[in-house]
Scaffold this active site. Sequence first.
Site, PDB file in Angstrom:
ATOM      1  N   GLU A  37       0.525 -11.812  -3.158  1.00 37.11           N
ATOM      2  CA  GLU A  37      -0.937 -11.949  -3.079  1.00 37.11           C
ATOM      3  C   GLU A  37      -1.610 -11.641  -4.414  1.00 37.11           C
ATOM      4  O   GLU A  37      -2.811 -11.832  -4.557  1.00 37.11           O
ATOM      5  CB  GLU A  37      -1.488 -11.052  -1.956  1.00 37.11           C
ATOM      6  N   HIS A  56       4.735  -8.598  -4.574  1.00 33.78           N
ATOM      7  CA  HIS A  56       3.355  -8.829  -4.115  1.00 33.78           C
ATOM      8  C   HIS A  56       2.884 -10.260  -4.371  1.00 33.78           C
ATOM      9  O   HIS A  56       2.152 -10.502  -5.341  1.00 33.78           O
ATOM     10  CB  HIS A  56       2.404  -7.880  -4.858  1.00 33.78           C
ATOM     11  N   ILE A 111       5.318  -3.336  -7.696  1.00 37.37           N
ATOM     12  CA  ILE A 111       4.515  -2.128  -7.926  1.00 37.37           C
ATOM     13  C   ILE A 111       5.101  -0.992  -7.091  1.00 37.37           C
ATOM     14  O   ILE A 111       4.997  -1.010  -5.860  1.00 37.37           O
ATOM     15  CB  ILE A 111       3.035  -2.352  -7.543  1.00 37.37           C
ATOM     16  N   ARG A 112       5.730  -0.037  -7.761  1.00 41.39           N
ATOM     17  CA  ARG A 112       6.418   1.050  -7.039  1.00 41.39           C
ATOM     18  C   ARG A 112       7.150   0.478  -5.811  1.00 41.39           C
ATOM     19  O   ARG A 112       6.989   0.938  -4.673  1.00 41.39           O
ATOM     20  CB  ARG A 112       5.427   2.159  -6.643  1.00 41.39           C
ATOM     21  N   CYS A 162       6.041  -5.395   0.334  1.00 42.26           N
ATOM     22  CA  CYS A 162       6.177  -4.067  -0.272  1.00 42.26           C
ATOM     23  C   CYS A 162       6.096  -2.959   0.797  1.00 42.26           C
ATOM     24  O   CYS A 162       7.005  -2.871   1.607  1.00 42.26           O
ATOM     25  CB  CYS A 162       5.151  -3.917  -1.385  1.00 42.26           C
ATOM     26  N   GLY A 178       0.864  -1.168   0.000  1.00 42.80           N
ATOM     27  CA  GLY A 178       0.000   0.000   0.000  1.00 42.80           C
ATOM     28  C   GLY A 178       0.899   1.215   0.000  1.00 42.80           C
ATOM     29  O   GLY A 178       1.787   1.328  -0.835  1.00 42.80           O
TER      30      GLY A 178
HETATM   31  N1  GLN Z   1       5.693   2.874  -2.932  1.00 43.93           N
HETATM   32  C1  GLN Z   1       5.053   2.407  -1.737  1.00 43.93           C
HETATM   33  C2  GLN Z   1       5.769   2.959  -0.490  1.00 43.93           C
HETATM   34  O1  GLN Z   1       6.843   3.454  -0.606  1.00 43.93           O
HETATM   35  C3  GLN Z   1       5.015   0.906  -1.672  1.00 43.93           C
HETATM   36  C4  GLN Z   1       4.255   0.357  -2.855  1.00 43.93           C
HETATM   37  C5  GLN Z   1       3.534  -0.928  -2.601  1.00 43.93           C
HETATM   38  O2  GLN Z   1       3.325  -1.334  -1.452  1.00 43.93           O
HETATM   39  N2  GLN Z   1       3.100  -1.547  -3.673  1.00 43.93           N
HETATM   40  O3  GLN Z   1       5.234   2.900   0.570  1.00 43.93           O
END
Ligand code: GLN
Length: 194
Positions: free
Chosen positions: A178, A176, A139-140, A79, A48
């Site tokens: 999940e 991720h 994802i990021r 993440c 998140g």
């Molecule tokens: N970019 C988010 C962060 O730095 C992490 C991204 C993710 O959990 N998919 O908190």
Amino acid sequence: MSKTIGVLALQGAFAEHLHVLSRLGINGQEVRLPEQLAQVDGLIIPGGESTTIGKLAVAYGLMTPLRQFAQHKPVWGTCAGAIFLSKDARREQPLLGVMDITVERNAFGRQVASFETDLYIPALSIINAQNPPYHAVFIRAPLIEAVHGTAHSLATLPDGRLVAAQQGHLLATSFHPELTQDDRFHRYFLHLIG
Ligand code: GLN
């Protein structure tokens, strides 16, 4: 007695983790309040936005209870959850600081902020002896810049950069698990719970 796995449900991809647990026939429980930690045998902290998760954890009085929980029960951060577990994210934000890892947030920059790749994860051979490649979704994502103390690497990108780490009963993944059908990482976490 069957085990119950908590999923920290302050923000982010908690529902997806609960879906995987239910696919595996495991009791999953959303955790938002400190007292709910007493009902679970392990905890997943989802992806998140780590600053948001941290600020909400402070607001809900969860920081100390989560640190106490992580001292003796398995916790897995994916993440943003991995960032939240770390000791150092190189910026000012609430961190649990229970895992001896340094992370770099959004390490893949804008252009390749999200990507998928196959990883070879030796530790997963205890789940499936043939250990086929693990398809990982980023994802990021953060990078695990360094592991310290008793923390060690579980997975690296082909260029050697770290994307998963373990320290005893604590796990961190940049990606991720999940979001794919491959439940080996969830089963690996369940194996830590015993
Ligand atoms: N970019 C988010 C962060 O730095 C992490 C991204 C993710 O959990 N998919 O908190």
